[in-house]
Structure formats: structure tokens, C-alpha cells
Design an enzyme around this catalytic site. Sequence first.
Site, PDB file in Angstrom:
ATOM      1  N   HIS A  18      24.365  14.297  10.633  1.00 40.70           N
ATOM      2  CA  HIS A  18      23.942  12.992  11.170  1.00 40.70           C
ATOM      3  C   HIS A  18      25.061  12.458  12.062  1.00 40.70           C
ATOM      4  O   HIS A  18      25.964  11.769  11.604  1.00 40.70           O
ATOM      5  CB  HIS A  18      23.625  12.041  10.007  1.00 40.70           C
ATOM      6  CG  HIS A  18      23.037  10.725  10.439  1.00 40.70           C
ATOM      7  ND1 HIS A  18      22.215   9.981   9.619  1.00 40.70           N
ATOM      8  CD2 HIS A  18      23.151  10.010  11.585  1.00 40.70           C
ATOM      9  CE1 HIS A  18      21.855   8.869  10.242  1.00 40.70           C
ATOM     10  NE2 HIS A  18      22.418   8.860  11.448  1.00 40.70           N
ATOM     11  N   HIS A  20      25.399  11.026  16.124  1.00 40.87           N
ATOM     12  CA  HIS A  20      24.851  10.741  17.457  1.00 40.87           C
ATOM     13  C   HIS A  20      25.955  11.043  18.453  1.00 40.87           C
ATOM     14  O   HIS A  20      27.007  10.382  18.415  1.00 40.87           O
ATOM     15  CB  HIS A  20      24.440   9.272  17.568  1.00 40.87           C
ATOM     16  CG  HIS A  20      23.416   8.863  16.543  1.00 40.87           C
ATOM     17  ND1 HIS A  20      22.076   8.828  16.809  1.00 40.87           N
ATOM     18  CD2 HIS A  20      23.551   8.504  15.242  1.00 40.87           C
ATOM     19  CE1 HIS A  20      21.417   8.440  15.718  1.00 40.87           C
ATOM     20  NE2 HIS A  20      22.291   8.238  14.752  1.00 40.87           N
ATOM     21  N   HIS A 202      15.346   8.603  11.090  1.00 44.12           N
ATOM     22  CA  HIS A 202      16.050   7.525  10.404  1.00 44.12           C
ATOM     23  C   HIS A 202      14.998   6.725   9.624  1.00 44.12           C
ATOM     24  O   HIS A 202      13.971   6.330  10.198  1.00 44.12           O
ATOM     25  CB  HIS A 202      16.723   6.597  11.410  1.00 44.12           C
ATOM     26  CG  HIS A 202      17.975   7.146  12.028  1.00 44.12           C
ATOM     27  ND1 HIS A 202      18.027   8.365  12.638  1.00 44.12           N
ATOM     28  CD2 HIS A 202      19.229   6.628  12.109  1.00 44.12           C
ATOM     29  CE1 HIS A 202      19.260   8.571  13.079  1.00 44.12           C
ATOM     30  NE2 HIS A 202      20.022   7.535  12.770  1.00 44.12           N
ATOM     31  N   GLU A 205      17.302   2.734   6.411  1.00 45.88           N
ATOM     32  CA  GLU A 205      18.669   2.271   6.718  1.00 45.88           C
ATOM     33  C   GLU A 205      18.641   0.753   6.569  1.00 45.88           C
ATOM     34  O   GLU A 205      19.276   0.199   5.669  1.00 45.88           O
ATOM     35  CB  GLU A 205      19.074   2.687   8.138  1.00 45.88           C
ATOM     36  CG  GLU A 205      20.458   2.200   8.567  1.00 45.88           C
ATOM     37  CD  GLU A 205      20.780   2.494  10.040  1.00 45.88           C
ATOM     38  OE1 GLU A 205      19.844   2.792  10.811  1.00 45.88           O
ATOM     39  OE2 GLU A 205      21.978   2.421  10.412  1.00 45.88           O
ATOM     40  N   ASP A 283      27.679   9.388  11.603  1.00 45.36           N
ATOM     41  CA  ASP A 283      26.749   8.572  12.396  1.00 45.36           C
ATOM     42  C   ASP A 283      27.274   8.345  13.811  1.00 45.36           C
ATOM     43  O   ASP A 283      26.910   9.092  14.724  1.00 45.36           O
ATOM     44  CB  ASP A 283      26.466   7.247  11.680  1.00 45.36           C
ATOM     45  CG  ASP A 283      25.111   6.641  12.024  1.00 45.36           C
ATOM     46  OD1 ASP A 283      24.356   7.278  12.765  1.00 45.36           O
ATOM     47  OD2 ASP A 283      24.809   5.526  11.541  1.00 45.36           O
TER      48      ASP A 283
HETATM   49  N1  ADE Z   1      21.479   5.207  16.917  1.00 42.49           N
HETATM   50  C1  ADE Z   1      22.787   5.440  16.780  1.00 42.49           C
HETATM   51  N2  ADE Z   1      23.181   5.102  15.556  1.00 42.49           N
HETATM   52  C2  ADE Z   1      22.101   4.647  14.889  1.00 42.49           C
HETATM   53  C3  ADE Z   1      21.866   4.162  13.583  1.00 42.49           C
HETATM   54  N3  ADE Z   1      22.831   4.041  12.685  1.00 42.49           N
HETATM   55  N4  ADE Z   1      20.612   3.777  13.264  1.00 42.49           N
HETATM   56  C4  ADE Z   1      19.633   3.870  14.163  1.00 42.49           C
HETATM   57  N5  ADE Z   1      19.792   4.316  15.396  1.00 42.49           N
HETATM   58  C5  ADE Z   1      21.022   4.710  15.769  1.00 42.49           C
HETATM   59 ZN    ZN Z   2      22.138   7.442  12.873  1.00 43.28          ZN
END
Ligand code: ADE
Ligand code: ZN
Length: 343
Positions: A18, A20, A202, A205, A283
Site C-alpha cells: 500500500h 501511492h 480503499h 479508512e 501509504d
Molecule cells: N490517496 C493517497 N493516499 C490516500 C489515502 N490514504 N486514502 C485515500 N486515497 C489516497
Molecule cells: Zn492509500
Amino acid sequence: MNNTLHDFIAGLPKAELHLHIEGSLEPELMFALAQRNGIKLPYASVDEVRAAYDFSDLQSFLDLYYAGAAVLQTEQDFYDLTMAYIQRALADNVRHVELFFDPQTHTSRGIAMATVFAGIARALRQAKEEHQFSGRMILCFLRHLSEVDALNTLAAALPLREEYADLWNGIGLDSAEVGNPPEKFAEVFAKANSLGFHLVAHAGEEGPPAYIHSALNILKIERIDHGVRAEEDAELMAYLIRSQMPLTVCPLSNLKLCVVKDLRQHNLARMLRAGLCVTINSDDPAYFGGYINSNFIASAQALELNREELTQLAKNSFCASFASAEKKLIWLNELEIYVENWR
Ligand code: ADE
Ligand code: ZN
């Protein structure tokens, strides 16, 4: 934390599931790319950028994150971004990454889909060649945009599938969760499923457990990104344990985005001890104060994770990956030998 546990984490072989890639853009690189591309940033210095990283929720982060990504323009920019992440991952003993990328953030600014793919892929292929570093790409749809936009994005990426068959094997869903439930993307996920992509999203969260249910049942995902709100639903928890459905948990992200007030209140350890297949991930490490080992160390400290639990987390990261059974076996063997040598 005692030095031994710190060193144990540092050397632990692990996978990151996970991450980005746009969230690994460090302020220093943001400034360098802005200069290279003649872009004026609304900050006077790197310190000023870092000072702005004081978030109250997911949206307050996303606003800065999308603005920062505007410095990414050329194939070389995407290569530099990805290579910088790979260097950090190698230093943290990451063996395998399944990185997220958000093409809509770039195509909406006039950057070609092919430019995004080419830069990320060049770095991943070079790292495989030079360091046996294993990488895959998961194309994520931005859920605050329409499903039609996602369908168009998939259609624009598909002509590149063959050229990047060694790397691009997954589809994901990210961005503003609340108000954008998984079912909004039922059709595009069904299409991606029929094309044989691995599917993640996702869910849970900031959004409710109902979003985890619909991501599983409607989108047919194979892994839940975050999923920390699953704990509010006992039946769902029982299902996650029974099915060993993996969760890619991001502790420092949850802290920075105020999903939890204090890392000591994070449910990662409770979920792990209850038998869920949880993993630790970073993340958006440039925004949340640390790469994967920092997430492991902060969690171990706050939640008193012991060596067996840390080993289980590393094991989960390999088992939950979309890598081949052969590769998983190699990494799990390496992990076993590593742990044996610490006894
Ligand atoms: N894009 C980048 N980080 C994210 C996150 N924590 N939740 C949703 N979208 C994202
Ligand atoms: Zn994320």
C-alpha cells in the site's frame, strides 16, 4: 525501543502493498522538479512545505497531495519519483512493492497516460535488473470522479497492457472515501475483473464497515486497503479471520489523518492478535512522516509488538502479495533464515 528490536525490524525482509507513488514525492524533489519544469510552487522553501503537512482528515491531505503532484510532467519526472522511492525501499529491506499510481491526477493536466507508465516502469525494471527488486503497478481510479471517468481511464490504459505486462497487474480505488461508496464503481471493476486484473480498494479508512462489505461483495476485491473500521462489525471481523482476507494497514497515515488520535489506540495489534491477515505499509510516506520501517518501528513501540508478531506481519506482507507461489516461497524462506539467525 531497545536497539535489538529496532535492528530486527530494519533487517526484516518485507513487501510493501500500500504505497501511492505520488505520495512518495519528498519536498526536496518537489522543488527540484518545479524548477526543472518552470513551475511556481506556493511555498518559499522545503521547510514551508513540510510545515503545511498538518492534516485534520483525508480531504485536507488530498488537497495538498494533488497540488504537489502537479510538478510531475515528464517521463523522467516519473522515473525520478519512482527511483527515489525504490532507494528508500531497498534501504528498508523491502523485497517487493505493489505500488499504486493515479493516472487521472496526471491525464487531467494533459500528461499522456504513456508518459506516466513509461517513467514508473523504467525505474522498476532497472531496480529489478540491478537489485533483484520486485515491483508491480496497481492503477487506481479516483473515487471522487465519476465512473465514466474511470471507464475512460481504463480504456486509455488498456492499449499499454502488453507493453507493461511484466508490471501492471492490478486495479485499485482511492481518494475521498466518504460519499463515494465502492458500488459507484461496480461496472468498471466488473470490466477489470473480466480482463483478469487483481482488484483492491480503499475501504474502511474513514468510511463505514458497509463500504468494506460492498468492496468485497460488489467489487470483488482481493485485498482491503486500510479496513481499520472493520472492527466495528463483529460479523465482518469473523469473515475476515475465516477468509484470511488481507488488510493493508498504514499506521502513520492513520495517525496523521486523525483516523486515530494516538498510535497506542490503533487497532493493528488487536486485529493481528485476533488472527486477521494484517500488513504494515506507508501509504504516502513523504506526507506522513515515514517509510515502511518507520511504520513498523512506531507501531512496535506504541503497541508493544514482539518479534513473533513483527515476523508474522512480514510474513503476511509476502503471503498477501500478488506475486507467484515460487517468489513467495523464496521470500518466506529468506525470512525464516533471518529470524532463525536472531535466536
Ligand atoms: N490517496 C493517497 N493516499 C490516500 C489515502 N490514504 N486514502 C485515500 N486515497 C489516497
Ligand atoms: Zn492509500
